[in-house]
Each structure stands twice: as structure tokens, then as C-alpha cells.
Design a protein around this motif. Structure first.
Motif, PDB file in Angstrom:
ATOM      1  N   ASP A  76      66.770  26.365  30.195  1.00 21.71           N
ATOM      2  CA  ASP A  76      65.745  25.365  30.521  1.00 21.71           C
ATOM      3  C   ASP A  76      65.106  24.898  29.226  1.00 21.71           C
ATOM      4  OD1 ASP A  76      63.854  23.758  31.690  1.00 21.71           O
ATOM      5  OD2 ASP A  76      62.625  25.404  32.460  1.00 21.71           O
ATOM      6  N   ASP A  78      64.099  22.174  28.021  1.00 21.03           N
ATOM      7  CA  ASP A  78      62.961  21.248  28.006  1.00 21.03           C
ATOM      8  C   ASP A  78      61.628  21.989  27.925  1.00 21.03           C
ATOM      9  OD1 ASP A  78      64.599  19.054  28.138  1.00 21.03           O
ATOM     10  OD2 ASP A  78      64.386  18.774  30.305  1.00 21.03           O
ATOM     11  N   HIS A  79      61.634  23.277  28.301  1.00 23.13           N
ATOM     12  CA  HIS A  79      60.386  24.045  28.336  1.00 23.13           C
ATOM     13  C   HIS A  79      60.363  25.193  27.331  1.00 23.13           C
ATOM     14  CE1 HIS A  79      60.563  22.095  32.359  1.00 23.13           C
ATOM     15  NE2 HIS A  79      59.290  21.886  32.099  1.00 23.13           N
ATOM     16  N   ALA A  82      57.300  25.110  24.961  1.00 19.50           N
ATOM     17  CA  ALA A  82      56.075  25.507  25.658  1.00 19.50           C
ATOM     18  C   ALA A  82      56.003  27.020  25.803  1.00 19.50           C
ATOM     19  CB  ALA A  82      56.008  24.832  27.027  1.00 19.50           C
TER      20      ALA A  82
END
Length: 262
Positions: A76, A78-79, A82
Motif C-alpha cells: 500500500d 500510497d500510505h 504516512a
């Protein structure tokens, strides 16, 4: 005239006291052993895994606040940044990153789909790249940090039916060499470990009912035995410690000599 400076080899050079280590895939298998060895060496293990909280609690809960857990799928991407930002905010400086999470697809090439192949590469290469990219700017600022990739015997030798896995593990060598040449000047050391055959549940499952395969493995291993999980864990501790402060850009085989065995 050059005068040799006397040095003292002490346990402190192998200590990870006060350091924070992020370990992907650290709840089971070799990742778990790496986490445990790093905790025993003084570090806090920040484990990132897809396993449920219960698996972490069962295997690492006994270490209390010396171990922390984040459930995350490293594909994942995209995260990923974060997640890295959250870990840094909650734990402070990250001194060690171990890219250990893996995926396996054992099929002959005729049966392996492009999706199978991409899935393995996404976990090993793309996921590890994203995790490394997310932490490198932070690690550059600290001037003394370590990144480790979990390579494999298939980084060096051919093994049938694991096309995606061997591609990814060989790819780690390129990642290590390139990244080490980029960031080592800033005190970020980058290395890999290539485990040989290690006495894990997966190894036993594959060989307990296949004495011929086990005999073949031992026959090409000069030490005539398989390794223990903490052989990999302690190699990771060494490469992360001040005892290895002048080592970067290498892949360390921990294999009982299998790569040079005949």
C-alpha cells in the motif's frame, strides 16, 4: 610514521542500546528472530506486519514497551510515507530499518501468471523501495544509521519454480549497491543478509517428509547442518552495530558455506 592507535573490543560496540529498529514482517519467521535479537541487544523493535495483533501479542508481547506493532500492507505504497511519519512521531529517531517482509509463489513458469509475478515483486522490491524512500531523509540527518535488506540464496543461485522470488532477491543486490553509493557519505550504511537453509517451521515442513531433499541440502552445505533463526538475527544486530561501522554495500551470506559448497 604511522602509529597504530590501540583499540579496545568491547561488548559496547555490538550494543544497540537506545536505538529504534523498524522491522517489516517481524511477527513470525526470520523477521521475528531479528526483532528478538535486536531487543536482546538493547533496541526497541518497531514491527510492521500484515499479521493480526494477536500474532504480535503472542510472539513479542512479553517484551512490553521494547516492542511496538503497526499493522500495514507494505504494498500500500500510497500510505507508506504516512506510516513512516507516524512511527517517527511516536518513537523518535529511527536508527535501523530492516526490509524483511516477503511473499512467495512456487510455480513452474508455465503456471505462473503475470499477476503472480507482479505480486511477488510488489512485496519484495516495490514495498521495500517505498519503505526505504520514506525513512531515508530522516535517517540521513542522524549520520549513523543502518538499512538492511533480507536477500536470499536465490540472489546468487538458480532455484526452480520461484521466478518472481529469485528476481526480487537478486534485485535487492542492485538496490543495496545503488543506495549504499548514494547515502553512505551521510552515515547511512546499507547492507543485505542472504540466509542459507535455516531451521524454521517452513524448512521443516518442506524437508521432514522428504529425506532426499534434506540430504541434498546438507550435502552442498560444508558445515553439514542447517542454521538457527538467531544466526540471522545476530547477523542483523552485527550489521546494525558500531562493530560494523565501516561496512556498507555488501550482502552477507549466513549459510554454513552453502554458496561455496559442491
Amino acid at each position: 610514521m604511522y602509529l597504530r592507535k590501540e583499540t579496545i573490543v568491547s561488548r559496547d560496540k555490538f550494543s544497540l542500546e537506545g536505538k529504534n529498529a523498524v522491522i517489516t514482517g517481524g511477527t513470525t519467521g526470520l523477521g521475528l528472530s531479528i526483532a528478538e535479537c535486536m531487543i536482546e541487544a538493547g533496541a526497541r523493535a518497531v514491527v510492521v506486519s500484515m499479521d493480526p495483533q494477536e500474532v504480535f501479542d503472542e510472539n513479542l508481547g512479553k517484551y512490553g514497551d521494547k516492542a511496538a506493532y503497526y499493522q500495514f500492507n507494505i504494498t500500500d505504497t500510497d500510505h507508506t510515507q504516512a506510516l513512516a511519519d507516524q512511527i517517527i512521531a511516536e518513537h523518535g529517531n529511527i536508527d535501523i530499518l530492516v526490509n524483511n517482509a516477503g511473499n512467495h509463489c512456487k510455480k513452474p513458469i508455465e503456471e505462473m501468471t503475470v499477476a503472480d509475478y507482479e505480486s511477488v515483486l510488489n512485496v519484495h522490491l516495490v514495498g521495500a523501495f517505498a519503505m526505504t524512500k520514506a525513512f531515508v531523509p530522516h535517517m540521513r540527518k542522524q549520520k549513523s544509521t543502518s538499512i538492511i535488506f533480507q536477500a536470499s540464496m536465490t540472489s546468487f543461485i538458480g532455484q526452480p519454480y520461484v521466478m518472481g522470488y529469485s528476481t526480487a532477491k537478486a534485485g535487492y543486490l542492485g538496490m543495496v549497491h545503488t543506495l549504499a553509493s548514494e547515502v553512505s557519505k551521510d552515515g547511512v550504511r546499507v547492507n543485505a543478509i542472504a540466509p542459507g537453509w535455516i531451521d524454521t517451521p517452513m524448512f521443516r515442513k518442506a524437508t521432514d517428509n522428504d529425506p532426499e531433499r534434506k540430504a541434498k541440502i546438507l550435502g552442498r552445505t560444508p558445515m553439514n547442518k542447517v542454521g538457527e533463526p538467531n544466526d540471522i538475527g545476530m547477523a542483523a544486530v552485527f550489521l546494525s552495530s558500531d562493530a560494523a561501522k565501516f561496512i556498507t554495500g555488501i550482502c552477507l551470506p549466513v549459510d554454513g558455506g552453502a554458496l561455496i559448497g559442491f
